[in-house]
Design a protein around this motif. Sequence first.
Motif, short mmCIF file in Angstrom:
data_model
loop_
_atom_site.label_atom_id
_atom_site.label_comp_id
_atom_site.label_asym_id
_atom_site.label_seq_id
_atom_site.Cartn_x
_atom_site.Cartn_y
_atom_site.Cartn_z
N THR A 81 0.86 -1.18 0.00
CA THR A 81 0.00 0.00 0.00
C THR A 81 0.91 1.24 0.00
OG1 THR A 81 -0.16 -0.22 2.38
CG2 THR A 81 -1.98 -1.11 1.10
N PRO A 82 0.42 2.37 -0.53
CA PRO A 82 1.31 3.52 -0.77
C PRO A 82 2.03 4.05 0.48
CG PRO A 82 -0.82 3.87 -1.83
CD PRO A 82 -0.94 2.60 -1.05
N GLU A 83 1.43 3.88 1.67
CA GLU A 83 2.08 4.46 2.85
C GLU A 83 3.37 3.73 3.25
OE1 GLU A 83 -0.99 3.20 2.88
OE2 GLU A 83 -1.19 1.72 4.49
N VAL A 84 3.60 2.58 2.65
CA VAL A 84 4.84 1.83 2.92
C VAL A 84 6.06 2.59 2.35
CG1 VAL A 84 6.07 -0.32 2.30
CG2 VAL A 84 3.69 -0.40 3.07
N LEU A 85 5.81 3.44 1.33
CA LEU A 85 6.93 4.08 0.65
C LEU A 85 7.65 5.13 1.50
CD1 LEU A 85 5.48 4.47 -2.95
CD2 LEU A 85 7.18 2.82 -2.16
N ALA A 86 6.92 5.86 2.34
CA ALA A 86 7.56 6.96 3.09
C ALA A 86 8.75 6.47 3.94
CB ALA A 86 6.53 7.70 3.93
N PRO A 87 8.58 5.41 4.76
CA PRO A 87 9.76 4.94 5.51
C PRO A 87 10.87 4.39 4.61
CG PRO A 87 7.76 3.70 6.13
CD PRO A 87 7.33 4.76 5.18
N LEU A 88 10.50 3.84 3.45
CA LEU A 88 11.54 3.35 2.53
C LEU A 88 12.31 4.53 1.93
CD1 LEU A 88 9.88 0.40 0.59
CD2 LEU A 88 11.86 0.30 2.11
N ASP A 89 11.60 5.63 1.65
CA ASP A 89 12.28 6.83 1.14
C ASP A 89 13.35 7.29 2.12
OD1 ASP A 89 10.57 6.89 -1.05
OD2 ASP A 89 9.25 8.42 -0.19
N VAL A 90 13.03 7.20 3.41
CA VAL A 90 13.99 7.64 4.43
C VAL A 90 15.15 6.64 4.50
CG1 VAL A 90 14.31 8.11 6.89
CG2 VAL A 90 12.22 8.86 5.74
N ARG A 91 14.80 5.36 4.53
CA ARG A 91 15.85 4.32 4.64
C ARG A 91 16.81 4.39 3.46
NH1 ARG A 91 14.32 -2.08 4.64
NH2 ARG A 91 15.62 -2.38 2.83
N GLU A 92 16.32 4.70 2.29
CA GLU A 92 17.14 4.66 1.07
C GLU A 92 17.51 6.07 0.58
OE1 GLU A 92 18.26 1.93 0.56
OE2 GLU A 92 16.81 0.57 1.47
N LYS A 93 17.67 6.98 1.53
CA LYS A 93 17.84 8.40 1.17
C LYS A 93 19.22 8.74 0.59
CE LYS A 93 19.11 9.81 5.88
NZ LYS A 93 19.23 8.43 6.40
N ASN A 94 20.16 7.82 0.68
CA ASN A 94 21.52 8.12 0.22
C ASN A 94 21.68 7.88 -1.29
OD1 ASN A 94 24.21 8.85 0.31
ND2 ASN A 94 24.92 6.88 1.10
N GLY A 95 20.87 8.62 -2.07
CA GLY A 95 21.07 8.60 -3.52
C GLY A 95 20.05 7.83 -4.34
N TYR A 96 19.17 7.10 -3.68
CA TYR A 96 18.19 6.29 -4.44
C TYR A 96 16.94 7.10 -4.76
CZ TYR A 96 20.88 2.13 -3.33
OH TYR A 96 21.87 1.19 -3.23
#
Length: 190
Positions: free
Chosen positions: A87-102
């Motif tokens: 579901t779309p709300e899963v993306l926000a924490p992934l954005d933070v986790r993968e913030k180093n260039g992804y």
Amino acid sequence: MLDTTVLNQQRNFFEGHAAIWLFGYGSLIWKADFDFLERRPAYIHGWERRFWQASHDHRGTPEAPGRVATLIRARDSICHGMAYLITPEVLAPLDVREKNGYLREKVPLTFVDEKGNGIEQSEGLIYLASDDNPAFLGEAPLAEIAQQIASAHGPSGPNREYLVNLAKALRELGAQDAHIFALEKHLGRF
Ligand code: BEZ
């Protein structure tokens, strides 16, 4: 360090969708620490996996970066991984986790059967660290990459664990990946 969190929150390729297929080709294959509705082995066409992205915040430190997976364009290749229906709300924490260039990118993906044959297609999302991001390290001799992986540690654990778990997960999927399996062999020497 470039922080891609805010950029990713504007990359809403699936606006209005109740569920999104997220294709994992790196740690997401073996470490899905988020809720998902369904998971299916899949591949993406035109890409190859490489340990060409630096990790300063997970599998290394700013002083001694590790190396983690990203994708490069390769017209006739396929990259196997695992697709998760989220579901779309899963993306926000992934954005933070993968913030180093992804950055989030939209790609066509193909689901596979137990023999690895493509059976069905869908649009999906990947996190891509392209060659213009500041943490992109690019190509190096495999022995050098393996040595860097063998010595790096970060808040998420040893860099070695990332590569070993990825290679194991790919074997379990029955997937070919010359770069990953060659690196795993080199890693055994360190
Ligand atoms: C993945 O496993 O697909 C992934 C790799 C690096 C960053 C984000 C996701």
